[in-house]
Design a protein around this motif. Sequence first.
Motif, PDB file in Angstrom:
ATOM      1  N   PRO A   1       3.756  -3.339 -14.044  1.00 54.95           N
ATOM      2  CA  PRO A   1       3.845  -1.972 -13.840  1.00 54.95           C
ATOM      3  C   PRO A   1       3.401  -1.353 -12.672  1.00 54.95           C
ATOM      4  CG  PRO A   1       3.159  -2.749 -15.471  1.00 54.95           C
ATOM      5  CD  PRO A   1       3.065  -3.903 -15.378  1.00 54.95           C
ATOM      6  N   LEU A   2       3.592  -1.038 -12.379  1.00 58.21           N
ATOM      7  CA  LEU A   2       3.660   0.518 -10.938  1.00 58.21           C
ATOM      8  C   LEU A   2       3.700   1.443 -10.979  1.00 58.21           C
ATOM      9  CD1 LEU A   2       5.250  -1.315  -8.165  1.00 58.21           C
ATOM     10  CD2 LEU A   2       2.785  -1.641  -8.505  1.00 58.21           C
ATOM     11  N   SER A   3       2.731   2.989 -11.054  1.00 56.35           N
ATOM     12  CA  SER A   3       2.137   4.520 -11.399  1.00 56.35           C
ATOM     13  C   SER A   3       2.487   4.462  -9.446  1.00 56.35           C
ATOM     14  CB  SER A   3       1.152   4.879 -12.255  1.00 56.35           C
ATOM     15  OG  SER A   3       1.241   4.021 -13.295  1.00 56.35           O
ATOM     16  N   ILE A   4       3.456   5.322  -9.973  1.00 53.54           N
ATOM     17  CA  ILE A   4       3.019   6.241  -8.401  1.00 53.54           C
ATOM     18  C   ILE A   4       3.079   8.253  -8.358  1.00 53.54           C
ATOM     19  CG2 ILE A   4       5.126   7.278  -6.931  1.00 53.54           C
ATOM     20  CD1 ILE A   4       7.102   4.155  -8.090  1.00 53.54           C
ATOM     21  N   LEU A   5       2.016   8.126  -7.931  1.00 55.12           N
ATOM     22  CA  LEU A   5       1.540  10.026  -8.184  1.00 55.12           C
ATOM     23  C   LEU A   5       1.887   9.791  -6.575  1.00 55.12           C
ATOM     24  CD1 LEU A   5      -1.668   8.655  -9.767  1.00 55.12           C
ATOM     25  CD2 LEU A   5       0.721   9.160 -10.317  1.00 55.12           C
TER      26      LEU A   5
ATOM     27  N   MET B   1     -10.629  -9.576 -14.492  1.00 54.51           N
ATOM     28  CA  MET B   1     -10.809  -9.461 -16.021  1.00 54.51           C
ATOM     29  C   MET B   1     -10.418  -8.506 -16.796  1.00 54.51           C
ATOM     30  SD  MET B   1     -13.863 -11.744 -16.502  1.00 54.51           S
ATOM     31  CE  MET B   1     -15.260 -11.131 -15.307  1.00 54.51           C
ATOM     32  N   TRP B   2     -10.381  -6.886 -16.913  1.00 51.36           N
ATOM     33  CA  TRP B   2     -10.335  -5.835 -16.965  1.00 51.36           C
ATOM     34  C   TRP B   2      -9.831  -4.663 -16.444  1.00 51.36           C
ATOM     35  CZ3 TRP B   2     -15.106  -8.129 -16.945  1.00 51.36           C
ATOM     36  CH2 TRP B   2     -16.429  -7.035 -16.121  1.00 51.36           C
ATOM     37  N   GLY B   3      -9.839  -3.570 -17.281  1.00 50.93           N
ATOM     38  CA  GLY B   3      -9.412  -2.142 -15.944  1.00 50.93           C
ATOM     39  C   GLY B   3      -7.379  -2.424 -16.345  1.00 50.93           C
ATOM     40  N   ASP B   4      -7.198  -1.426 -15.988  1.00 50.71           N
ATOM     41  CA  ASP B   4      -5.667  -1.155 -15.047  1.00 50.71           C
ATOM     42  C   ASP B   4      -5.375  -0.162 -14.939  1.00 50.71           C
ATOM     43  OD1 ASP B   4      -5.929   1.540 -16.267  1.00 50.71           O
ATOM     44  OD2 ASP B   4      -5.352   1.320 -18.736  1.00 50.71           O
ATOM     45  N   ARG B   5      -4.498  -0.002 -13.902  1.00 55.85           N
ATOM     46  CA  ARG B   5      -4.504   0.903 -13.103  1.00 55.85           C
ATOM     47  C   ARG B   5      -4.680   1.913 -12.463  1.00 55.85           C
ATOM     48  NH1 ARG B   5       0.238   1.055 -16.763  1.00 55.85           N
ATOM     49  NH2 ARG B   5       1.480   2.392 -16.996  1.00 55.85           N
ATOM     50  N   PHE B   6      -5.495   2.851 -13.854  1.00 53.90           N
ATOM     51  CA  PHE B   6      -5.669   3.938 -13.716  1.00 53.90           C
ATOM     52  C   PHE B   6      -7.224   3.831 -14.040  1.00 53.90           C
ATOM     53  CE2 PHE B   6      -1.842   4.521 -16.267  1.00 53.90           C
ATOM     54  CZ  PHE B   6      -0.970   5.548 -14.932  1.00 53.90           C
ATOM     55  N   SER B   7      -7.491   2.490 -13.413  1.00 55.36           N
ATOM     56  CA  SER B   7      -9.252   2.968 -13.379  1.00 55.36           C
ATOM     57  C   SER B   7      -9.347   3.362 -12.096  1.00 55.36           C
ATOM     58  CB  SER B   7      -9.947   1.126 -13.668  1.00 55.36           C
ATOM     59  OG  SER B   7      -8.689   0.224 -14.745  1.00 55.36           O
ATOM     60  N   ASN B   8     -11.017   4.549 -12.082  1.00 54.46           N
ATOM     61  CA  ASN B   8     -11.226   4.873 -10.650  1.00 54.46           C
ATOM     62  C   ASN B   8      -9.904   5.152 -10.265  1.00 54.46           C
ATOM     63  OD1 ASN B   8     -13.301   1.373 -10.865  1.00 54.46           O
ATOM     64  ND2 ASN B   8     -13.932   3.868 -11.068  1.00 54.46           N
ATOM     65  N   ILE B   9      -9.053   5.985 -10.973  1.00 57.77           N
ATOM     66  CA  ILE B   9      -8.025   6.280 -10.159  1.00 57.77           C
ATOM     67  C   ILE B   9      -8.310   8.254  -9.460  1.00 57.77           C
ATOM     68  CG2 ILE B   9      -7.214   7.910 -11.494  1.00 57.77           C
ATOM     69  CD1 ILE B   9      -4.941   5.804  -9.268  1.00 57.77           C
ATOM     70  N   ASP B  10      -9.568   8.655 -10.044  1.00 59.76           N
ATOM     71  CA  ASP B  10     -10.040   9.478  -9.133  1.00 59.76           C
ATOM     72  C   ASP B  10     -10.043   9.418  -7.597  1.00 59.76           C
ATOM     73  OD1 ASP B  10     -12.568   8.184 -10.528  1.00 59.76           O
ATOM     74  OD2 ASP B  10     -13.662   8.818  -9.242  1.00 59.76           O
TER      75      ASP B  10
ATOM     76  N   ILE C   1      -0.255   5.650  -5.237  1.00 65.62           N
ATOM     77  CA  ILE C   1       0.745   3.787  -6.076  1.00 65.62           C
ATOM     78  C   ILE C   1       0.024   2.940  -6.214  1.00 65.62           C
ATOM     79  CG2 ILE C   1       2.625   2.352  -6.578  1.00 65.62           C
ATOM     80  CD1 ILE C   1       4.048   3.512  -4.297  1.00 65.62           C
ATOM     81  N   THR C   2      -0.440   2.692  -7.903  1.00 66.25           N
ATOM     82  CA  THR C   2      -1.463   2.069  -8.109  1.00 66.25           C
ATOM     83  C   THR C   2      -1.056   0.893  -8.978  1.00 66.25           C
ATOM     84  OG1 THR C   2      -3.687   1.605  -9.930  1.00 66.25           O
ATOM     85  CG2 THR C   2      -1.900   3.409  -9.877  1.00 66.25           C
ATOM     86  N   VAL C   3      -0.999  -0.405  -8.774  1.00 68.50           N
ATOM     87  CA  VAL C   3      -0.588  -1.280 -10.181  1.00 68.50           C
ATOM     88  C   VAL C   3      -1.011  -2.090 -11.051  1.00 68.50           C
ATOM     89  CG1 VAL C   3      -1.802  -3.411  -7.932  1.00 68.50           C
ATOM     90  CG2 VAL C   3       0.503  -3.683  -9.011  1.00 68.50           C
ATOM     91  N   ASP C   4      -0.641  -1.845 -11.553  1.00 64.41           N
ATOM     92  CA  ASP C   4      -0.885  -3.614 -12.935  1.00 64.41           C
ATOM     93  C   ASP C   4      -0.751  -4.595 -13.361  1.00 64.41           C
ATOM     94  OD1 ASP C   4      -2.810  -2.515 -14.728  1.00 64.41           O
ATOM     95  OD2 ASP C   4      -1.328  -1.018 -16.222  1.00 64.41           O
ATOM     96  N   TYR C   5      -1.473  -5.563 -12.315  1.00 63.31           N
ATOM     97  CA  TYR C   5      -1.587  -6.943 -12.728  1.00 63.31           C
ATOM     98  C   TYR C   5      -1.723  -7.308 -13.180  1.00 63.31           C
ATOM     99  CZ  TYR C   5      -7.077  -6.153 -10.982  1.00 63.31           C
ATOM    100  OH  TYR C   5      -8.173  -5.682 -11.144  1.00 63.31           O
TER     101      TYR C   5
END
Length: 322
Positions: free
Chosen positions: A66-70, A91-100, A114-118
Amino acid sequence: MNLPRPGIDPELLVPLAELPPMPPLGPEVIEQLRHFPQPSIDSQLEGRAVERREVTVPASDGTPIPLSILSPTDRAAGAPCVYWIHGGGMMWGDRFSNIDVPLEWLDRFGAVVITVDYRLAPEATGTTLVDDCYQGLLWVAENAVDLGIDPARIVVAGASAGGGLAAGVTLMARDRNTPTIAAQLLSCPMLDHRNDTTSSHQYSGLDGVWTREMNEFGWRSVLGGHTDQNVSAYVSPALADDLSGLPTTYIDAGTAEVFRDEDVSYATRIWAAGGQAELHLWAGGFHGFSALFPEVRVSAAARRAQTDWLARVLDPSPDLKD
């Protein structure tokens, strides 16, 4: 025997004391951390004129990533792009972690974020994580025009584990001659699986946001059965023999954290190879201080320094008459 170590900034000690203690890492704790509540992406975007688009791109083995495009709703064609890789010890977190953090750059520069969920360790090991990030970046570069992005102004950025993965992605892009990366921003990056620097020993056996023992567990999780003899430099970038030919680089860390010395070494080796790197060490900063407590003065200074550097990278020849 405890080594003497730099202390934590007094202003950071107050909020740090309010954090719950981190138990020893293990499968149950990792699962808890993966489900720990964090601000929703909707709350992060509230009040911002941002278009959000969700896509998936195939990993090398076909797994959808997944990629989120903002994108700013009023962006001009040829906007800069920040490709964000999240932290979490791999080991944890997702593409919105620390997105601020990158959203500040969207606000300031009109950048498309653009943020990636590896995929995460220990379920994914070896080069899987960094390759997931690389395949996402390839898709971004190949679709730059449709995304409204200037392909010459793609910045790869990440914090902690995300900073290490960003460094690995940048090495991959250099070695494979694609895609073009304008700059890499590595915030307190996790670069060296050997975990044997002075700073890693200084912050051993202590309660803390990230200790030597936590670092050892994280690397063991991502390396799986790999031994020192077959660890890829794309996974542990400090192993790279050659740091020439990299894009301009920003590296920061706190003086009171495990990653301090490996981050200093990485910047030093970039300079030795003739490259350009800007290095900031923040006195009294522990790991992740500027993300956890952005209102503290040293944190605000650290985040401002990143933004100021990006301003110079994204607009290297400003109109001096303005």
